[in-house]
Design a protein around this motif. Sequence first.
Motif, PDB file in Angstrom:
ATOM      1  N   LEU A  99       2.246 -76.080   2.761  1.00 33.74           N
ATOM      2  CA  LEU A  99       2.318 -74.630   2.943  1.00 33.74           C
ATOM      3  C   LEU A  99       2.001 -73.903   1.648  1.00 33.74           C
ATOM      4  N   GLN A 100       2.504 -74.435   0.539  1.00 32.25           N
ATOM      5  CA  GLN A 100       2.247 -73.821  -0.768  1.00 32.25           C
ATOM      6  C   GLN A 100       0.759 -73.852  -1.089  1.00 32.25           C
ATOM      7  N   ARG A 101       0.120 -74.997  -0.869  1.00 34.01           N
ATOM      8  CA  ARG A 101      -1.307 -75.099  -1.169  1.00 34.01           C
ATOM      9  C   ARG A 101      -2.144 -74.204  -0.253  1.00 34.01           C
ATOM     10  N   LEU A 102      -1.680 -73.999   0.959  1.00 37.52           N
ATOM     11  CA  LEU A 102      -2.390 -73.116   1.888  1.00 37.52           C
ATOM     12  C   LEU A 102      -2.130 -71.643   1.620  1.00 37.52           C
ATOM     13  N   GLY A 103      -1.205 -71.344   0.717  1.00 36.81           N
ATOM     14  CA  GLY A 103      -0.855 -69.960   0.427  1.00 36.81           C
ATOM     15  C   GLY A 103       0.009 -69.323   1.491  1.00 36.81           C
ATOM     16  N   LEU A 104       0.760 -70.133   2.253  1.00 36.19           N
ATOM     17  CA  LEU A 104       1.516 -69.625   3.396  1.00 36.19           C
ATOM     18  C   LEU A 104       3.016 -69.913   3.295  1.00 36.19           C
ATOM     19  N   SER A 105       3.518 -70.153   2.084  1.00 40.51           N
ATOM     20  CA  SER A 105       4.948 -70.415   1.926  1.00 40.51           C
ATOM     21  C   SER A 105       5.804 -69.266   2.448  1.00 40.51           C
ATOM     22  N   TYR A 106       5.265 -68.053   2.396  1.00 34.79           N
ATOM     23  CA  TYR A 106       6.028 -66.884   2.851  1.00 34.79           C
ATOM     24  C   TYR A 106       6.493 -67.039   4.296  1.00 34.79           C
ATOM     25  N   LEU A 107       5.678 -67.644   5.157  1.00 39.40           N
ATOM     26  CA  LEU A 107       6.054 -67.802   6.562  1.00 39.40           C
ATOM     27  C   LEU A 107       7.356 -68.588   6.683  1.00 39.40           C
ATOM     28  N   HIS A 108       7.532 -69.562   5.830  1.00 43.77           N
ATOM     29  CA  HIS A 108       8.726 -70.401   5.834  1.00 43.77           C
ATOM     30  C   HIS A 108       9.870 -69.734   5.084  1.00 43.77           C
ATOM     31  N   ASP A 109       9.586 -69.230   3.884  1.00 38.98           N
ATOM     32  CA  ASP A 109      10.631 -68.675   3.027  1.00 38.98           C
ATOM     33  C   ASP A 109      11.281 -67.445   3.642  1.00 38.98           C
ATOM     34  N   ILE A 169      -4.902 -52.882   2.669  1.00 39.20           N
ATOM     35  CA  ILE A 169      -5.244 -54.282   2.912  1.00 39.20           C
ATOM     36  C   ILE A 169      -5.859 -54.922   1.674  1.00 39.20           C
ATOM     37  N   ALA A 170      -6.475 -54.111   0.816  1.00 41.28           N
ATOM     38  CA  ALA A 170      -7.072 -54.651  -0.413  1.00 41.28           C
ATOM     39  C   ALA A 170      -6.012 -55.186  -1.365  1.00 41.28           C
ATOM     40  N   ARG A 171      -4.794 -54.690  -1.273  1.00 40.15           N
ATOM     41  CA  ARG A 171      -3.713 -55.147  -2.153  1.00 40.15           C
ATOM     42  C   ARG A 171      -3.014 -56.400  -1.640  1.00 40.15           C
ATOM     43  N   SER A 172      -3.386 -56.864  -0.454  1.00 39.34           N
ATOM     44  CA  SER A 172      -2.776 -58.078   0.081  1.00 39.34           C
ATOM     45  C   SER A 172      -3.073 -59.269  -0.820  1.00 39.34           C
ATOM     46  N   ASN A 173      -2.073 -60.143  -0.971  1.00 39.48           N
ATOM     47  CA  ASN A 173      -2.239 -61.342  -1.780  1.00 39.48           C
ATOM     48  C   ASN A 173      -2.725 -62.550  -0.990  1.00 39.48           C
ATOM     49  N   LEU A 174      -2.730 -62.465   0.341  1.00 38.86           N
ATOM     50  CA  LEU A 174      -2.953 -63.659   1.146  1.00 38.86           C
ATOM     51  C   LEU A 174      -4.297 -64.317   0.872  1.00 38.86           C
ATOM     52  N   ARG A 175      -5.344 -63.505   0.820  1.00 37.24           N
ATOM     53  CA  ARG A 175      -6.672 -64.092   0.648  1.00 37.24           C
ATOM     54  C   ARG A 175      -6.787 -64.792  -0.710  1.00 37.24           C
ATOM     55  N   ALA A 176      -6.137 -64.247  -1.733  1.00 43.43           N
ATOM     56  CA  ALA A 176      -6.193 -64.859  -3.066  1.00 43.43           C
ATOM     57  C   ALA A 176      -5.329 -66.111  -3.147  1.00 43.43           C
ATOM     58  N   LEU A 177      -4.234 -66.156  -2.388  1.00 43.79           N
ATOM     59  CA  LEU A 177      -3.333 -67.305  -2.461  1.00 43.79           C
ATOM     60  C   LEU A 177      -3.901 -68.532  -1.763  1.00 43.79           C
ATOM     61  N   GLY A 178      -4.621 -68.323  -0.666  1.00 38.54           N
ATOM     62  CA  GLY A 178      -5.111 -69.444   0.114  1.00 38.54           C
ATOM     63  C   GLY A 178      -6.435 -69.975  -0.402  1.00 38.54           C
ATOM     64  N   PRO A 179      -6.658 -71.276  -0.297  1.00 39.29           N
ATOM     65  CA  PRO A 179      -7.922 -71.861  -0.752  1.00 39.29           C
ATOM     66  C   PRO A 179      -9.040 -71.592   0.240  1.00 39.29           C
ATOM     67  N   THR A 180     -10.264 -71.590  -0.245  1.00 40.08           N
ATOM     68  CA  THR A 180     -11.448 -71.541   0.606  1.00 40.08           C
ATOM     69  C   THR A 180     -12.220 -72.821   0.335  1.00 40.08           C
ATOM     70  N   PRO A 181     -12.034 -73.829   1.160  1.00 41.22           N
ATOM     71  CA  PRO A 181     -12.601 -75.147   0.859  1.00 41.22           C
ATOM     72  C   PRO A 181     -14.122 -75.164   0.948  1.00 41.22           C
ATOM     73  N   SER A 182     -14.736 -76.008   0.148  1.00 38.64           N
ATOM     74  CA  SER A 182     -16.169 -76.238   0.214  1.00 38.64           C
ATOM     75  C   SER A 182     -16.415 -77.727   0.021  1.00 38.64           C
ATOM     76  N   GLY A 183     -17.343 -78.260   0.753  1.00 37.21           N
ATOM     77  CA  GLY A 183     -17.598 -79.684   0.672  1.00 37.21           C
ATOM     78  C   GLY A 183     -16.729 -80.460   1.643  1.00 37.21           C
ATOM     79  N   ALA A 184     -17.210 -81.618   2.060  1.00 36.12           N
ATOM     80  CA  ALA A 184     -16.517 -82.405   3.073  1.00 36.12           C
ATOM     81  C   ALA A 184     -15.124 -82.827   2.614  1.00 36.12           C
ATOM     82  N   GLY A 185     -14.994 -83.224   1.353  1.00 35.93           N
ATOM     83  CA  GLY A 185     -13.698 -83.681   0.867  1.00 35.93           C
ATOM     84  C   GLY A 185     -12.648 -82.590   0.876  1.00 35.93           C
ATOM     85  N   ASN A 186     -12.995 -81.421   0.367  1.00 38.41           N
ATOM     86  CA  ASN A 186     -12.045 -80.304   0.339  1.00 38.41           C
ATOM     87  C   ASN A 186     -11.685 -79.839   1.739  1.00 38.41           C
TER      88      ASN A 186
END
Length: 443
Positions: free
Chosen positions: A210-220, A128-145
Motif C-alpha cells: 500500500l505504501q509503495r502504491l501511494g495508498l496507505s491513506y485508505l488503510h490508515d 485537484i491540482a493540490r492533490s498528493n495522490l498522483r505524486a505518491l503513486g508510481p507510474t510503472p514503465s517496462g515489463a519488470g516494473n
Amino acid sequence: MSGTTVEAGDFLLIVRLANATAIERAYGAEARKAALAHIETGATRLLEFFRIFRKSADEIALVGPKGLLTGDLIRRVVDSLCLRLGTKPFEFAGERILLAVDAGYSLPALRPARTVGPEMEARARQGIARSNLRALGPTPSGAGNCARYRDDMRAATDLLAVIARGQGLFTWRPVHRAEADGAILHYEAVLKLLDGRGGTIDGRPGRAALQRLGLSYLHDRQLVCHVLDELEADPNANLSLEIAATSLSFDLVGAGIAWADVMLRLRQQPDLARRLIVEIGEPTPDRLIPAAKAFTASLRAAGARIAIGGFGSDFSSVRQMLAFQPDIIKLPAAFVRGSDAGGAQSVGLRHIVALARTLADTVVVDGVESRDDLLRARREGADWVVGGPLRALPCEAHPELCPAYVPYTRDSEILRFLHNGTGPFVPAPEEAPGAPSRQKHYG
C-alpha cells in the motif's frame, strides 16, 4: 430549472482517477476505461442528486445542487466519496485493482448559466491540482516494473480483503515504566490479522505494498477511526497508533479534503483527542514535510499528541524531530539488541536516550521482551519501555480491543444523509454523522 444548465448556487465537482496512467500501463487501456466507468457508476450511486456534466479519459465532472455548499459539508462529502470509491478493489479480467480517487470543487455559481463558467472550472482544478495522490503513486514503465506494480496490487488487495472479512483484531501493547512499579503510560493499538484457522497473517507485506502504491491513506484513515471508537468506548484508555508518513496531509485527495470527518470528530470530542497519540513510524520524505507539519500541528491543536518512532535509525531523524517537535520519541529495538555486548554499544543506547530527552518530554525504548532487556534498558537510563509480554512484571493484562476490524463506515454516513426519499437533505453546518449503518453503501 428554467432551461439553464447551472443554477445560482450550483457548484462543479471534478472526480479524477489519479492512477489512470499506471493502471493502463500495468493492465491495459481497457482496464483504464473500465476503471473510470466504475468511478462514474459509484459517484452517481453515492451522489444520486448530482448530474454528470462531462467525462474524459481520467475524470468525470458533476454539477452539484444549490444549497449543498455549507461550511465543512462539501469537504466531508468529497472525502467520503473518494474513500468509498478507493477502499473496495475494482475487479477487471480476474485482477483486483485499487483506484486512487481524488477531487476538486468550485465555489457556488453566482447566477444561472447554460454551462459551467471558466471561474468554476478554474477553481475546481486548483483544488485537484493540490492533490498528493498522483505524486505518491508510481507510474510503472517496462515489463519488470509493471509486473511489480501488479504484485503490489495483489498484496494490498489481499490485506484489505482479510480485513473486510472481519479477520482483524486490535490488541493493546502496553508502554510501561521501566522501574518496578510497572505503571502504564499508554497502550499501542496493534492490528492482528487472523487466517481463520487459529493462526495469524503477516500484514507487513500488504502494508508495504500500500505504501509503495501511494495508498496507505485508505488503510490508515480507517484505523484511526476505529481507534477513536475504542477511546469513545473506554474513557480511561490512552491509545497510540502508527500511520504512514505519506498519510500525514490534508491534501491527499484534493485541497484540504482528506481527514475531514476525523478532524471534525476530534474538535467535537476533545476528550478523545487528548487520549489519542499518532505515531509517525518512518522517515518523512523532505518534499512531504510541509504538509506533514501542517497536519500534525492541527492534530496537536485539537489536543492529540505526536510520537516519532524509529528515532536514531535514519540520518534525517534529528531534522524531523526539529520539524515535528514530537511529544514522544520511541527508540527502535535495535538499540536494545545492540547493547547485549555492553561496552561502546551500551554507551550508544545511553547516549541516544539522552539525545532523545533533549527533543521530547517522553522517551520510550522499544524491543524490551525479557527481564534482561528490561534491566539493560533501565541501566542505560530508559524511563518507559515497550515490547513483548513480560510475565514477571506487574503489568496489568488487557483484553483485545474490539472483536473485529472491518472497513469503516461512520464517516461515509454523510453520503446517506444527503439523500432521502424526497430529495436532497442538507444537515446543518458542522453537524456530525449519526449512528453507522451498513446499508446502501457503495462497496
